[in-house]
Design a protein around this motif. Structure first.
Motif, PDB file in Angstrom:
ATOM      1  N   GLY A   5       8.117  54.843  18.084  1.00 45.41           N
ATOM      2  CA  GLY A   5       6.949  54.065  17.694  1.00 45.41           C
ATOM      3  C   GLY A   5       7.251  52.852  16.832  1.00 45.41           C
ATOM      4  N   ARG A   6       8.507  52.537  16.665  1.00 49.19           N
ATOM      5  CA  ARG A   6       8.902  51.408  15.823  1.00 49.19           C
ATOM      6  C   ARG A   6       9.179  50.190  16.704  1.00 49.19           C
ATOM      7  NH1 ARG A   6      13.360  54.585  12.582  1.00 49.19           N
ATOM      8  NH2 ARG A   6      13.941  52.486  11.914  1.00 49.19           N
ATOM      9  N   THR A   7       8.141  49.783  17.414  1.00 54.73           N
ATOM     10  CA  THR A   7       8.295  48.733  18.421  1.00 54.73           C
ATOM     11  C   THR A   7       8.658  47.374  17.828  1.00 54.73           C
ATOM     12  OG1 THR A   7       5.902  48.371  18.404  1.00 54.73           O
ATOM     13  CG2 THR A   7       6.772  49.879  20.069  1.00 54.73           C
ATOM     14  N   THR A   8       8.146  47.070  16.668  1.00 53.96           N
ATOM     15  CA  THR A   8       8.473  45.795  16.031  1.00 53.96           C
ATOM     16  C   THR A   8       9.964  45.715  15.740  1.00 53.96           C
ATOM     17  OG1 THR A   8       6.276  45.701  15.042  1.00 53.96           O
ATOM     18  CG2 THR A   8       7.954  44.285  14.067  1.00 53.96           C
ATOM     19  N   GLU A   9      10.538  46.821  15.320  1.00 57.07           N
ATOM     20  CA  GLU A   9      11.970  46.863  15.051  1.00 57.07           C
ATOM     21  C   GLU A   9      12.781  46.881  16.340  1.00 57.07           C
ATOM     22  OE1 GLU A   9      13.078  49.848  12.046  1.00 57.07           O
ATOM     23  OE2 GLU A   9      10.933  49.939  11.607  1.00 57.07           O
ATOM     24  N   ALA A  10      12.230  47.429  17.407  1.00 54.44           N
ATOM     25  CA  ALA A  10      12.944  47.530  18.681  1.00 54.44           C
ATOM     26  C   ALA A  10      13.003  46.195  19.420  1.00 54.44           C
ATOM     27  CB  ALA A  10      12.284  48.582  19.562  1.00 54.44           C
ATOM     28  N   ALA A  11      11.982  45.360  19.252  1.00 54.71           N
ATOM     29  CA  ALA A  11      11.885  44.104  20.012  1.00 54.71           C
ATOM     30  C   ALA A  11      13.141  43.237  19.946  1.00 54.71           C
ATOM     31  CB  ALA A  11      10.658  43.313  19.571  1.00 54.71           C
ATOM     32  N   PRO A  12      13.735  42.996  18.770  1.00 48.62           N
ATOM     33  CA  PRO A  12      14.932  42.144  18.743  1.00 48.62           C
ATOM     34  C   PRO A  12      16.105  42.721  19.545  1.00 48.62           C
ATOM     35  CG  PRO A  12      14.076  42.459  16.522  1.00 48.62           C
ATOM     36  CD  PRO A  12      13.312  43.372  17.410  1.00 48.62           C
ATOM     37  N   PHE A  13      16.167  44.038  19.635  1.00 49.76           N
ATOM     38  CA  PHE A  13      17.250  44.642  20.402  1.00 49.76           C
ATOM     39  C   PHE A  13      17.057  44.423  21.898  1.00 49.76           C
ATOM     40  CE2 PHE A  13      17.513  46.889  16.372  1.00 49.76           C
ATOM     41  CZ  PHE A  13      18.874  46.789  16.115  1.00 49.76           C
ATOM     42  N   TYR A  14      15.818  44.476  22.367  1.00 49.74           N
ATOM     43  CA  TYR A  14      15.543  44.173  23.771  1.00 49.74           C
ATOM     44  C   TYR A  14      15.802  42.698  24.061  1.00 49.74           C
ATOM     45  CZ  TYR A  14      13.628  48.816  24.510  1.00 49.74           C
ATOM     46  OH  TYR A  14      13.479  50.173  24.623  1.00 49.74           O
TER      47      TYR A  14
END
Length: 96
Positions: A5-14
């Motif tokens: 659920g930590r999508t904001t943190e995941a975005a830069p990795f994508y």
């Protein structure tokens, strides 16, 4: 990060993954389509414009991808949400 659920943190990795996918890899198109879809998913609550951009890029570049129809649906939902909740969308984008 995405699954927790930590999508904001995941975005830069994508976003970084998009730059690192090798064109010589046989799974380049499938991987890129999936990463675009996931990037859109990560951004849809914090940056609707960028989420729609990722979804539209997926739709235009990979019309045969299994992720394309979902990207279209998510994009339409974001468009509907923006039209039906403009004051919330505007206030949330001003916070960023």
């Amino acid at each position: 990060l995405f699954l927790s659920g930590r999508t904001t943190e995941a975005a830069p990795f994508y976003a970084r993954a998009l730059d690192r996918i090798s064109r010589v890899d046989t799974s380049y198109d499938a991987d890129r389509a999936w990463v675009l879809f996931q990037l859109g998913n990560c951004l849809r609550e914090t940056d609707i414009a960028k989420a729609q951009e990722a979804y539209m890029k997926l739709v235009s570049e990979y019309p045969e991808s299994p992720w394309t129809e979902l990207a279209k649906a998510h994009g339409r939902l974001l468009t509907w949400y923006q039209k039906s909740q403009p004051e919330q969308t505007a206030s949330s984008s001003q916070k960023m």
